[in-house]
Design an enzyme around this catalytic site. Structure first.
Site, short mmCIF file in Angstrom:
data_model
loop_
_atom_site.label_atom_id
_atom_site.label_comp_id
_atom_site.label_asym_id
_atom_site.label_seq_id
_atom_site.Cartn_x
_atom_site.Cartn_y
_atom_site.Cartn_z
N SER A 270 15.46 -6.99 -1.69
CA SER A 270 16.83 -6.82 -1.19
C SER A 270 16.86 -6.11 0.14
O SER A 270 17.84 -6.21 0.87
CB SER A 270 17.63 -5.94 -2.17
OG SER A 270 17.67 -6.51 -3.43
N ASN B 199 23.34 -7.88 2.03
CA ASN B 199 23.14 -6.46 1.72
C ASN B 199 23.36 -5.55 2.92
O ASN B 199 23.73 -4.39 2.76
CB ASN B 199 21.75 -6.22 1.12
CG ASN B 199 21.75 -6.63 -0.34
OD1 ASN B 199 22.79 -6.78 -0.96
ND2 ASN B 199 20.57 -6.84 -0.89
N1 LIG Z 1 19.47 -6.42 -9.04
C1 LIG Z 1 20.00 -7.17 -8.10
O1 LIG Z 1 21.22 -7.42 -8.06
C2 LIG Z 1 19.11 -7.80 -7.06
C3 LIG Z 1 19.64 -8.82 -6.25
C4 LIG Z 1 18.79 -9.44 -5.32
C5 LIG Z 1 17.48 -9.02 -5.18
N2 LIG Z 1 17.01 -8.01 -5.98
C6 LIG Z 1 15.60 -7.62 -5.80
O2 LIG Z 1 14.84 -8.27 -6.82
C7 LIG Z 1 13.75 -7.43 -7.21
C8 LIG Z 1 13.83 -7.18 -8.70
O3 LIG Z 1 15.07 -6.56 -9.00
P1 LIG Z 1 15.65 -6.55 -10.49
O4 LIG Z 1 17.04 -6.08 -10.37
O5 LIG Z 1 15.34 -7.83 -11.17
O6 LIG Z 1 14.74 -5.38 -11.13
P2 LIG Z 1 14.47 -5.09 -12.68
O7 LIG Z 1 14.13 -3.65 -12.77
O8 LIG Z 1 15.56 -5.63 -13.54
O9 LIG Z 1 13.16 -5.98 -12.98
C9 LIG Z 1 11.93 -5.76 -12.37
C10 LIG Z 1 10.86 -6.25 -13.34
O10 LIG Z 1 9.61 -6.27 -12.65
C11 LIG Z 1 8.63 -5.85 -13.57
N3 LIG Z 1 7.48 -5.38 -12.80
C12 LIG Z 1 7.36 -4.25 -12.07
N4 LIG Z 1 6.15 -4.22 -11.49
C13 LIG Z 1 5.50 -5.35 -11.85
C14 LIG Z 1 4.22 -5.89 -11.57
N5 LIG Z 1 3.36 -5.26 -10.78
N6 LIG Z 1 3.89 -7.09 -12.11
C15 LIG Z 1 4.76 -7.76 -12.90
N7 LIG Z 1 5.98 -7.29 -13.20
C16 LIG Z 1 6.34 -6.09 -12.69
C17 LIG Z 1 9.30 -4.77 -14.40
O11 LIG Z 1 8.65 -4.57 -15.65
C18 LIG Z 1 10.70 -5.35 -14.56
O12 LIG Z 1 10.82 -6.13 -15.73
C19 LIG Z 1 13.84 -6.19 -6.35
O13 LIG Z 1 13.03 -6.37 -5.22
C20 LIG Z 1 15.30 -6.15 -5.95
O14 LIG Z 1 15.50 -5.47 -4.75
C21 LIG Z 1 17.79 -7.40 -6.91
#
Ligand SMILES: NC(=O)c1ccc[n+]([C@@H]2O[C@H](COP(=O)([O-])OP(=O)(O)OC[C@H]3O[C@@H](n4cnc5c(N)ncnc54)[C@H](O)[C@@H]3O)[C@@H](O)[C@H]2O)c1
Length: 390
Positions: free
Chosen positions: A208, A279
């Protein structure tokens, strides 16, 4: 799946390539005869003629070798310049975003491997995907519930899971990373995957707020690395921001645009600038809402007349949410959205931007956000954030 044998990936499994423009134009590299056969053919009878002939033969051999080399390097270059039609996707991270990306990719005919750290997390992800698919099916197949069930089963059957990313990327066309918003962790992941993934595999991050270049730098495939920024909830939100770094090849960028379209999304492109488009505008707005709510308590009205009332901040979070929904037409208020996105993710973004530009008032840290995150109250996903969820 064991890791042995992964060093030598099988030939382009699931990859369809379209001819590159150079291939269609036909000519690649120099024309050998333009160097080797310029002038009259040598006469072999005189000594000077035979010396000239030897020189020319050497020249020809040299030119031929150079030509063969240039042909082979051109074909390598044009192979890497070919557009990838993504059929097999590996999604790393089965949280909010990764599960959504895996679901949409599978529902649009791609085979998917979803990777996370533990089997428990993956089981939870798959359960969430199934529930979400059932909702989709209920709408899409309202008249034909049996077809809806088949759609759910078929889609689920194309999603495999794994806790070992390196063992599943040897023949994938695209890796989409959606793990924690932390540069060091993302770099470590991609550095490792770079060694195991097939040559043609494109890497993409769903970050993000981080610069794609800083993530891609951990690999040797910057030309096959771009940003694919989805929105939450992925099955519902139409937009994907496709990010091209200065190193991303045009073909990689086009492959990512095509993949976004194949998912039924609307791609927009943006340079590799922090926060991209959405963002960059949204996060300062969310932080400003928190600041509005955080400002010192004050008493309004005339307490002597019994009309005084206490406000924590300039307005309550409930009123701020209502105001933005009813006054600005937003589908969710900022606090609802913060809880939905994840307070941990928002904090990572703001802290990262604050570190890069400490003077910028838009990126100042927030005490109440920090407190909630320190208490592991990340929003909807943990059952509590600014609001409580049952
Ligand atoms: N939440 C949002 O609205 C949103 C929107 C767009 C982009 N993002 C981006 O997407 C990414 C994930 O966000 P999210 O909200 O899904 O987070 P989240 O916390 O819901 O999920 C992240 C997942 O990654 C897993 N993880 C962490 N390290 C890992 C590794 N080394 N190998 C495999 N799995 C691993 C965790 O166990 C977890 O299940 C981030 O970079 C975030 O900035 C989030």
């Amino acid at each position: 799946m064991g890791r042995a044998g992964l060093e030598a990936p099988p030939p382009s499994c699931g990859v369809t390539v379209t001819p590159g423009a150079r291939g269609l134009q036909g000519r690649v590299g120099p024309r050998p005869q333009s160097l080797a056969f310029r002038g009259n053919p040598p006469r072999a009878s005189s000594p000077s003629a035979s010396a000239r002939c030897r020189r020319r033969c050497h020249t020809m051999a040299f030119v031929t070798r150079q030509f063969m080399r240039s042909m082979s390097s051109s074909s390598t270059a044009s192979a890497s310049a070919k557009k990838i039609i993504v059929k097999h996707v590996t999604v790393i991270g089965g949280g909010l975003m990764g599960a959504g990306i895996a679901q949409v990719a599978a529902a649009t005919g791609h085979t998917v491997v979803l990777v996370d750290q533990t089997e428990d997390i993956l089981a939870k992800s798959k359960k969430g995907i199934e529930e979400s698919l059932r909702k989709v099916a209920k709408k899409k197949f309202a008249e034909n519930p049996k077809a809806g069930d088949e759609f759910v089963e078929k889609t689920l059957s194309t999603i495999a899971t794994s806790t070992d990313a390196a063992s599943v990327v040897h023949s994938t066309d695209l890796v989409v990373e959606a793990i924690v918003e932390n540069l060091k962790v993302k770099n470590e992941l991609f550095k490792r995957l770079d060694k195991f993934a097939a040559e043609h595999t494109i890497f993409a991050s769903n970050t993000s707020s981080l610069q794609i270049t800083s993530i891609a730098n951990a690999t040797t495939r910057q030309d096959r690395f771009g940003g694919l920024h989805f929105f939450n909830p992925v099955p519902v939100m139409k937009l994907v921001e496709v990010i091209k770094t200065p190193m991303t090849s045009q073909k990689t960028f086009e492959s990512l645009v095509d993949f976004s379209k194949a998912l039924g999304k609307h791609p927009v492109s943006c340079k590799d600038t922090p926060g991209f488009i959405v963002n960059r505008l949204l996060v300062p707005y969310l932080m400003e809402a928190i600041r509005l709510y955080e400002r010192d308590s004050q008493t309004c009205g005339d307490s002597n007349l019994g009309l005084g009332f206490s406000l924590k901040g300039d307005a309550s979070k409930e009123d701020i949410d209502t105001a933005m929904k009813l006054g600005a037409g937003y589908p969710m208020g900022p606090f609802e959205l913060l809880d939905y996105v994840g307070l941990d993710t928002t904090k990572f973004i703001v802290d990262g931007w604050h570190e890069m530009d400490t003077e910028n008032p838009l990126h100042q840290p927030s005490p109440s956000l920090n407190k909630l995150v320190a208490e592991n109250k990340f929003g909807k996903k943990t059952g509590e954030g600014f609001y409580k969820y049952k």
